[in-house]
Design a protein around this motif. Structure first.
Motif, PDB file in Angstrom:
ATOM      1  N   MET A   1      -0.994 -23.513   1.470  1.00  0.00           N
ATOM      2  CA  MET A   1      -1.261 -23.280   0.159  1.00  0.00           C
ATOM      3  C   MET A   1      -1.254 -24.580  -0.652  1.00  0.00           C
ATOM      4  O   MET A   1      -0.582 -25.608  -0.251  1.00  0.00           O
ATOM      5  CB  MET A   1       0.184 -22.528  -0.566  1.00  0.00           C
ATOM      6  N   GLN A   2      -2.197 -24.774  -1.613  1.00  0.00           N
ATOM      7  CA  GLN A   2      -2.567 -26.016  -2.101  1.00  0.00           C
ATOM      8  C   GLN A   2      -1.206 -26.615  -3.092  1.00  0.00           C
ATOM      9  O   GLN A   2      -0.530 -25.650  -3.573  1.00  0.00           O
ATOM     10  CB  GLN A   2      -3.626 -25.949  -3.008  1.00  0.00           C
ATOM     11  N   ASP A   3      -1.067 -27.835  -3.143  1.00  0.00           N
ATOM     12  CA  ASP A   3      -0.081 -28.321  -3.926  1.00  0.00           C
ATOM     13  C   ASP A   3       0.022 -27.795  -5.193  1.00  0.00           C
ATOM     14  O   ASP A   3      -1.183 -27.739  -5.717  1.00  0.00           O
ATOM     15  CB  ASP A   3       0.011 -29.890  -3.849  1.00  0.00           C
ATOM     16  N   VAL A   4       0.818 -27.170  -5.994  1.00  0.00           N
ATOM     17  CA  VAL A   4       1.051 -26.762  -7.310  1.00  0.00           C
ATOM     18  C   VAL A   4       0.547 -27.835  -8.408  1.00  0.00           C
ATOM     19  O   VAL A   4      -0.527 -27.550  -8.958  1.00  0.00           O
ATOM     20  CB  VAL A   4       2.192 -26.186  -7.767  1.00  0.00           C
ATOM     21  N   ARG A   5       0.883 -28.870  -8.217  1.00  0.00           N
ATOM     22  CA  ARG A   5       0.670 -30.051  -9.237  1.00  0.00           C
ATOM     23  C   ARG A   5      -0.759 -30.410  -9.161  1.00  0.00           C
ATOM     24  O   ARG A   5      -1.531 -30.411 -10.092  1.00  0.00           O
ATOM     25  CB  ARG A   5       1.513 -31.056  -9.132  1.00  0.00           C
ATOM     26  N   THR A   6      -1.219 -30.744  -7.953  1.00  0.00           N
ATOM     27  CA  THR A   6      -2.658 -31.077  -7.769  1.00  0.00           C
ATOM     28  C   THR A   6      -3.712 -29.848  -8.277  1.00  0.00           C
ATOM     29  O   THR A   6      -4.544 -30.182  -9.001  1.00  0.00           O
ATOM     30  CB  THR A   6      -2.880 -31.219  -6.202  1.00  0.00           C
ATOM     31  N   LEU A   8      -2.923 -27.791 -10.414  1.00  0.00           N
ATOM     32  CA  LEU A   8      -3.011 -27.587 -12.048  1.00  0.00           C
ATOM     33  C   LEU A   8      -3.871 -28.648 -12.622  1.00  0.00           C
ATOM     34  O   LEU A   8      -4.461 -28.494 -13.671  1.00  0.00           O
ATOM     35  CB  LEU A   8      -1.494 -27.787 -12.391  1.00  0.00           C
ATOM     36  N   ILE A   9      -3.663 -29.937 -12.022  1.00  0.00           N
ATOM     37  CA  ILE A   9      -4.498 -31.019 -12.540  1.00  0.00           C
ATOM     38  C   ILE A   9      -6.006 -30.696 -12.646  1.00  0.00           C
ATOM     39  O   ILE A   9      -6.662 -30.990 -13.538  1.00  0.00           O
ATOM     40  CB  ILE A   9      -4.251 -32.409 -11.923  1.00  0.00           C
ATOM     41  N   GLN A  10      -6.291 -30.201 -11.255  1.00  0.00           N
ATOM     42  CA  GLN A  10      -8.060 -29.930 -11.079  1.00  0.00           C
ATOM     43  C   GLN A  10      -8.422 -28.662 -12.409  1.00  0.00           C
ATOM     44  O   GLN A  10      -9.255 -28.773 -12.957  1.00  0.00           O
ATOM     45  CB  GLN A  10      -8.043 -29.305 -10.073  1.00  0.00           C
ATOM     46  N   ARG A  11      -7.431 -27.585 -12.335  1.00  0.00           N
ATOM     47  CA  ARG A  11      -7.774 -26.572 -13.450  1.00  0.00           C
ATOM     48  C   ARG A  11      -7.866 -27.185 -14.804  1.00  0.00           C
ATOM     49  O   ARG A  11      -8.545 -26.828 -15.591  1.00  0.00           O
ATOM     50  CB  ARG A  11      -6.898 -25.343 -13.268  1.00  0.00           C
ATOM     51  N   VAL A  12      -6.782 -27.927 -15.200  1.00  0.00           N
ATOM     52  CA  VAL A  12      -6.700 -28.402 -16.524  1.00  0.00           C
ATOM     53  C   VAL A  12      -7.958 -29.150 -16.598  1.00  0.00           C
ATOM     54  O   VAL A  12      -8.402 -29.330 -17.701  1.00  0.00           O
ATOM     55  CB  VAL A  12      -5.606 -29.333 -16.584  1.00  0.00           C
ATOM     56  N   GLU A  49      -4.165 -17.251  -8.208  1.00  0.00           N
ATOM     57  CA  GLU A  49      -4.415 -18.438  -7.129  1.00  0.00           C
ATOM     58  C   GLU A  49      -2.846 -18.119  -6.337  1.00  0.00           C
ATOM     59  O   GLU A  49      -3.023 -18.191  -5.052  1.00  0.00           O
ATOM     60  CB  GLU A  49      -4.288 -19.638  -7.835  1.00  0.00           C
ATOM     61  N   PHE A  50      -1.759 -17.927  -7.079  1.00  0.00           N
ATOM     62  CA  PHE A  50      -0.677 -17.983  -6.402  1.00  0.00           C
ATOM     63  C   PHE A  50       0.166 -16.588  -6.250  1.00  0.00           C
ATOM     64  O   PHE A  50       1.120 -16.491  -5.857  1.00  0.00           O
ATOM     65  CB  PHE A  50       0.511 -18.836  -7.185  1.00  0.00           C
ATOM     66  N   GLY A  51      -0.399 -15.856  -6.891  1.00  0.00           N
ATOM     67  CA  GLY A  51       0.161 -14.399  -6.852  1.00  0.00           C
ATOM     68  C   GLY A  51       1.468 -13.985  -7.609  1.00  0.00           C
ATOM     69  O   GLY A  51       2.213 -13.101  -7.067  1.00  0.00           O
TER      70      GLY A  51
END
Length: 81
Positions: A1-6, A8-12, A49-51
């Motif tokens: 699973m992708q790092d949540v913070r990373t 979020l940065i990409q989505r934002v 993404e994270f269910g």
């Protein structure tokens, strides 16, 4: 699973049309122009993404990427255990 913070940065960065490297993860997202529609879209993406099932106010209650990543990571860890 992708790092949540990373993630979020990409989505934002995508939604706010900004370079990901230029986003200060400790700053409130409203300072970058986050509005209610964008917050809802990001919440929907997080759910997909994270269910997770999120309260729509989660983005407002945790207004920075750092704060949001912390709560989401805890939710994911709780779900997994």
């Amino acid at each position: 699973m992708q790092d949540v913070r990373t993630w979020l940065i990409q989505r934002v960065a995508t939604y706010l049309r900004r370079d990901a490297d230029g986003i200060d993860t400790s700053q409130p997202l409203t300072e970058y122009g986050l509005d209610s529609l964008t917050a809802l879209a990001i919440s929907t993406d997080i759910e997909d993404e994270f269910g997770l099932e999120l309260d729509p106010a989660l983005t407002w209650d945790h207004p920075s990427i750092d704060a949001l990543a912390t709560v989401l990571t805890a939710m994911i860890e709780e779900k997994v255990s």
